[in-house]
Motif scaffolding. Structure first.
Motif, mmCIF file in Angstrom:
data_model
loop_
_atom_site.group_PDB
_atom_site.id
_atom_site.type_symbol
_atom_site.label_atom_id
_atom_site.label_comp_id
_atom_site.label_asym_id
_atom_site.label_seq_id
_atom_site.Cartn_x
_atom_site.Cartn_y
_atom_site.Cartn_z
ATOM 1 N N THR A 48 -6.456 -4.219 5.758
ATOM 2 C CA THR A 48 -6.949 -2.842 5.893
ATOM 3 C C THR A 48 -6.236 -2.101 7.016
ATOM 4 O O THR A 48 -5.964 -0.910 6.886
ATOM 5 N N GLU A 49 -5.904 -2.782 8.082
ATOM 6 C CA GLU A 49 -5.168 -2.105 9.155
ATOM 7 C C GLU A 49 -3.792 -1.655 8.657
ATOM 8 O O GLU A 49 -3.392 -0.510 8.857
ATOM 9 N N ARG A 50 -3.096 -2.546 7.971
ATOM 10 C CA ARG A 50 -1.745 -2.241 7.496
ATOM 11 C C ARG A 50 -1.748 -1.251 6.327
ATOM 12 O O ARG A 50 -1.004 -0.276 6.327
ATOM 13 N N GLU A 51 -2.580 -1.494 5.330
ATOM 14 C CA GLU A 51 -2.525 -0.724 4.092
ATOM 15 C C GLU A 51 -3.362 0.560 4.108
ATOM 16 O O GLU A 51 -3.134 1.442 3.287
ATOM 17 N N ILE A 52 -4.324 0.637 5.035
ATOM 18 C CA ILE A 52 -5.181 1.831 5.091
ATOM 19 C C ILE A 52 -4.962 2.603 6.379
ATOM 20 O O ILE A 52 -4.493 3.735 6.365
ATOM 21 N N PHE A 53 -5.311 2.013 7.492
ATOM 22 C CA PHE A 53 -5.408 2.791 8.733
ATOM 23 C C PHE A 53 -4.065 3.105 9.380
ATOM 24 O O PHE A 53 -3.814 4.254 9.734
ATOM 25 N N ALA A 54 -3.191 2.125 9.532
ATOM 26 C CA ALA A 54 -1.897 2.394 10.171
ATOM 27 C C ALA A 54 -0.975 3.230 9.299
ATOM 28 O O ALA A 54 -0.034 3.840 9.795
ATOM 29 N N SER A 55 -1.272 3.296 8.003
ATOM 30 C CA SER A 55 -0.401 4.017 7.073
ATOM 31 C C SER A 55 -1.085 5.220 6.425
ATOM 32 O O SER A 55 -0.646 5.700 5.388
ATOM 33 N N GLN A 56 -2.172 5.702 7.035
ATOM 34 C CA GLN A 56 -2.878 6.899 6.559
ATOM 35 C C GLN A 56 -3.242 6.818 5.078
ATOM 36 O O GLN A 56 -2.957 7.720 4.292
ATOM 37 N N GLY A 57 -3.908 5.728 4.702
ATOM 38 C CA GLY A 57 -4.320 5.539 3.318
ATOM 39 C C GLY A 57 -5.328 6.587 2.867
ATOM 40 O O GLY A 57 -6.156 7.058 3.643
ATOM 41 N N HIS A 58 -5.214 6.949 1.594
ATOM 42 C CA HIS A 58 -6.132 7.935 1.010
ATOM 43 C C HIS A 58 -6.266 7.656 -0.477
ATOM 44 O O HIS A 58 -5.286 7.330 -1.133
ATOM 45 N N LEU A 59 -7.491 7.763 -0.988
ATOM 46 C CA LEU A 59 -7.652 7.584 -2.421
ATOM 47 C C LEU A 59 -8.446 8.722 -3.037
ATOM 48 O O LEU A 59 -9.312 9.308 -2.403
ATOM 49 N N GLU A 60 -8.056 9.025 -4.260
ATOM 50 C CA GLU A 60 -8.722 10.027 -5.089
ATOM 51 C C GLU A 60 -9.193 9.323 -6.348
ATOM 52 O O GLU A 60 -8.371 8.860 -7.144
ATOM 53 N N VAL A 61 -10.511 9.231 -6.501
ATOM 54 C CA VAL A 61 -11.079 8.556 -7.659
ATOM 55 C C VAL A 61 -10.793 9.371 -8.911
ATOM 56 O O VAL A 61 -11.066 10.570 -8.956
ATOM 57 N N ALA A 62 -10.244 8.707 -9.919
ATOM 58 C CA ALA A 62 -9.942 9.368 -11.198
ATOM 59 C C ALA A 62 -11.070 9.144 -12.198
ATOM 60 O O ALA A 62 -11.565 10.095 -12.796
ATOM 61 N N THR A 63 -11.463 7.885 -12.384
ATOM 62 C CA THR A 63 -12.558 7.542 -13.284
ATOM 63 C C THR A 63 -13.391 6.452 -12.641
ATOM 64 O O THR A 63 -12.856 5.590 -11.935
ATOM 65 N N TYR A 75 -4.041 6.124 -5.239
ATOM 66 C CA TYR A 75 -4.030 5.718 -3.844
ATOM 67 C C TYR A 75 -2.673 6.042 -3.253
ATOM 68 O O TYR A 75 -1.640 5.829 -3.878
ATOM 69 N N SER A 76 -2.681 6.553 -2.039
ATOM 70 C CA SER A 76 -1.417 6.838 -1.369
ATOM 71 C C SER A 76 -1.500 6.417 0.090
ATOM 72 O O SER A 76 -2.577 6.418 0.692
ATOM 73 N N ASN A 77 -0.353 6.029 0.619
ATOM 74 C CA ASN A 77 -0.218 5.800 2.057
ATOM 75 C C ASN A 77 1.239 6.039 2.435
ATOM 76 O O ASN A 77 2.097 6.215 1.568
ATOM 77 N N SER A 78 1.499 6.072 3.713
ATOM 78 C CA SER A 78 2.845 6.422 4.176
ATOM 79 C C SER A 78 3.852 5.289 3.970
ATOM 80 O O SER A 78 5.057 5.511 4.092
ATOM 81 N N THR A 79 3.387 4.108 3.628
ATOM 82 C CA THR A 79 4.289 2.983 3.386
ATOM 83 C C THR A 79 4.767 2.947 1.941
ATOM 84 O O THR A 79 5.962 2.822 1.672
ATOM 85 N N TRP A 80 3.844 3.062 0.994
ATOM 86 C CA TRP A 80 4.161 2.865 -0.417
ATOM 87 C C TRP A 80 4.186 4.152 -1.224
ATOM 88 O O TRP A 80 4.559 4.118 -2.395
ATOM 89 N N GLY A 81 3.738 5.257 -0.677
ATOM 90 C CA GLY A 81 3.641 6.485 -1.451
ATOM 91 C C GLY A 81 2.392 6.463 -2.305
ATOM 92 O O GLY A 81 1.372 5.916 -1.903
ATOM 93 N N ALA A 82 2.477 7.016 -3.509
ATOM 94 C CA ALA A 82 1.314 7.114 -4.385
ATOM 95 C C ALA A 82 1.413 6.127 -5.535
ATOM 96 O O ALA A 82 2.506 5.866 -6.044
ATOM 97 N N MET A 83 0.268 5.578 -5.921
ATOM 98 C CA MET A 83 0.207 4.680 -7.068
ATOM 99 C C MET A 83 -1.186 4.700 -7.675
ATOM 100 O O MET A 83 -2.165 4.999 -6.986
ATOM 101 N N ARG A 84 -1.270 4.396 -8.941
ATOM 102 C CA ARG A 84 -2.547 4.281 -9.639
ATOM 103 C C ARG A 84 -3.090 2.891 -9.358
ATOM 104 O O ARG A 84 -2.382 1.894 -9.520
ATOM 105 N N THR A 85 -4.334 2.801 -8.899
ATOM 106 C CA THR A 85 -4.932 1.528 -8.526
ATOM 107 C C THR A 85 -6.311 1.378 -9.160
ATOM 108 O O THR A 85 -6.952 2.355 -9.521
#
Length: 104
Positions: A48-63, A75-85
């Motif tokens: 969670t530190e790496r994938e959410i907090f240190a990389s400004q993680g954000h999610l938008e629920v689709a369904t 889901y998007s963060n500054s490390t991986w960009g945006a992806m469907r999760t």
């Protein structure tokens, strides 16, 4: 679309994640919470530190399904960009006891 999340524990998890609020995020989890990413168990604090907090993680629920305990999100963060999760949650005593995520 967090309005589609009826479970208060999952809603607290998502709200804290999107706010970047580590304290509220930890408060949404049981003391022994676990998680997996793409089917592999991970160290929850490290992930969670790496994938959410240190990389400004954000999610938008689709369904969402099962009162929001299962959902697909962008889901998007500054490390991986945006992806469907996909996300699934196990809730115990009003807190998230386990979550599983991975690419959808």
């Amino acid at each position: 679309m967090t309005d589609s999340i009826g479970d208060p524990a999952v809603r607290a998890f998502v709200d804290a994640l999107n706010a970047g609020d580590r304290t509220a995020f930890r408060a949404a989890l049981t003391a022994d919470a676990t998680m997996s990413d793409d089917g592999t168990d991970r160290d929850l604090a490290e992930w969670t530190e790496r994938e959410i907090f240190a990389s400004q993680g954000h999610l938008e629920v689709a369904t969402a399904a099962d009162d929001g305990r299962e959902f697909v999100a962008d889901y998007s963060n500054s490390t991986w960009g945006a992806m469907r999760t996909r996300w699934t949650f196990t809730v115990r005593d009003g807190k998230v006891a386990r979550f599983e995520t991975g690419q959808a």
